[in-house]
Scaffold this motif. Structure first.
Motif, short mmCIF file in Angstrom:
data_model
loop_
_atom_site.label_atom_id
_atom_site.label_comp_id
_atom_site.label_asym_id
_atom_site.label_seq_id
_atom_site.Cartn_x
_atom_site.Cartn_y
_atom_site.Cartn_z
N LEU A 1 -34.21 30.46 23.13
CA LEU A 1 -33.04 31.18 22.63
C LEU A 1 -32.19 31.61 23.82
N ASP A 2 -30.90 31.83 23.57
CA ASP A 2 -30.03 32.33 24.64
C ASP A 2 -30.42 33.75 25.02
N GLY A 3 -30.88 34.50 24.05
CA GLY A 3 -31.34 35.87 24.26
C GLY A 3 -32.15 36.30 23.06
N LEU A 4 -33.02 37.27 23.24
CA LEU A 4 -33.83 37.75 22.12
C LEU A 4 -33.05 38.81 21.36
N PRO A 5 -33.12 38.81 20.03
CA PRO A 5 -32.40 39.82 19.24
C PRO A 5 -33.03 41.20 19.48
N LEU A 6 -32.19 42.19 19.66
CA LEU A 6 -32.67 43.55 19.92
C LEU A 6 -32.26 44.48 18.79
N ASN A 7 -33.09 45.49 18.54
CA ASN A 7 -32.72 46.50 17.55
C ASN A 7 -31.96 47.63 18.25
N ALA A 8 -31.61 48.67 17.53
CA ALA A 8 -30.81 49.77 18.09
C ALA A 8 -31.51 50.48 19.24
N ASN A 9 -32.84 50.43 19.27
CA ASN A 9 -33.61 51.07 20.34
C ASN A 9 -33.74 50.19 21.58
N GLY A 10 -33.19 48.98 21.53
CA GLY A 10 -33.28 48.07 22.67
C GLY A 10 -34.57 47.27 22.72
N LYS A 11 -35.38 47.36 21.68
CA LYS A 11 -36.62 46.58 21.61
C LYS A 11 -36.36 45.29 20.84
N VAL A 12 -37.22 44.31 21.05
CA VAL A 12 -37.07 43.02 20.36
C VAL A 12 -37.20 43.24 18.86
N ASP A 13 -36.23 42.75 18.13
CA ASP A 13 -36.24 42.82 16.67
C ASP A 13 -36.95 41.57 16.16
N ARG A 14 -38.23 41.69 15.96
CA ARG A 14 -39.05 40.53 15.57
C ARG A 14 -38.63 39.95 14.22
N LYS A 15 -38.14 40.81 13.33
CA LYS A 15 -37.70 40.33 12.02
C LYS A 15 -36.44 39.47 12.12
N ALA A 16 -35.68 39.64 13.18
CA ALA A 16 -34.44 38.88 13.34
C ALA A 16 -34.64 37.56 14.07
N LEU A 17 -35.86 37.30 14.51
CA LEU A 17 -36.13 36.02 15.18
C LEU A 17 -35.97 34.89 14.17
N PRO A 18 -35.32 33.81 14.55
CA PRO A 18 -35.12 32.71 13.60
C PRO A 18 -36.41 31.97 13.30
N GLN A 19 -36.45 31.38 12.11
CA GLN A 19 -37.58 30.51 11.77
C GLN A 19 -37.51 29.29 12.68
N PRO A 20 -38.62 28.90 13.26
CA PRO A 20 -38.58 27.74 14.16
C PRO A 20 -38.32 26.45 13.37
N GLN A 21 -37.47 25.63 13.91
CA GLN A 21 -37.23 24.31 13.33
C GLN A 21 -38.21 23.37 14.00
N GLU A 22 -39.18 22.92 13.25
CA GLU A 22 -40.20 22.05 13.82
C GLU A 22 -39.58 20.73 14.22
N ILE A 23 -40.06 20.23 15.33
CA ILE A 23 -39.63 18.91 15.78
C ILE A 23 -40.21 17.90 14.81
N GLU A 24 -39.34 17.10 14.25
CA GLU A 24 -39.78 16.09 13.28
C GLU A 24 -40.57 15.02 14.01
N ARG A 25 -41.81 14.91 13.68
CA ARG A 25 -42.66 13.90 14.30
C ARG A 25 -42.69 12.68 13.42
#
Length: 185
Positions: A59-83
């Motif tokens: 990612l270009d940067g990790l999503p942060l919440n108002a407290n400046g911590k990583v907002d884990r709920k805002a992390l995108p679902q990974p797009q699996e590499i199509e094998r």
């Protein structure tokens, strides 16, 4: 895991989450070049296999919440590499693929699928060993699955072990026949 990721050159931020029974690492890099395979390889030298993330998402940067911590709920679902799926070939690969699919609760397993990247872990590996012993009369050490985690490579080991088992059984039968000949003679 995150500390090991951050210790790698070029990684500025990292967070690891469990998604669908797999570890997914999200990283923000200082450079444009990113080699997830190289990063996984570096982590596998530092961590046990079950702790190496199955997927690494840049990612270009990790999503942060108002407290400046990583907002884990805002992390995108990974797009699996199509094998490209390549079906198992031969009796051993087909039976092994069926065992892996059953143990991991997935629909299909291809020849080039890595047990640990499709959801496997050490406890699931023990289940695979038990089913191999039960269905194919093969006993292998646990470390062999960690050393050869693709269906293709592990299938070769299972095939070789079956051949050795058959040769041992044939030698035993020959010894018994020779003993019977001596007793009768």
């Amino acid at each position: 895991i995150e500390a090991q990721l951050l210790a790698q050159p070029g990684i500025q931020h990292a967070v690891v989450v469990a998604r669908e029974q797999r570890l997914v690492a999200y990283v923000a890099c200082a450079t444009e070049q990113f080699d997830d395979a190289g990063l996984k390889q570096a982590l596998s030298r530092q961590l046990p296999e079950y702790m190496v993330p199955a997927l690494i998402v840049r990612l270009d940067g990790l999503p942060l919440n108002a407290n400046g911590k990583v907002d884990r709920k805002a992390l995108p679902q990974p797009q699996e590499i199509e094998r490209v799926y390549e079906a198992p070939q031969g009796e051993v690969e087909e039976q092994l693929a069926a065992i892996w699919a059953e143990v991991l609760g997935i629909e299909r397993v291809g020849r080039h699928d890595n047990f640990f990247e499709i959801g496997g872990h050490s406890l699931a590996a023990l289940q695979v060993l038990a089913k191999l012993r039960q269905r194919l009369s093969v006993q292998l050490p646990l470390k062999q699955l960690f050393e050869s985690p693709t269906l293709l490579d592990y299938g070769r080991i299972v095939d070789r072990a079956r051949g050795e088992g058959a040769a041992t059984e044939a030698a035993e039968l020959d010894r018994m026949a020779a003993l019977l000949d001596m007793v009768e003679g």
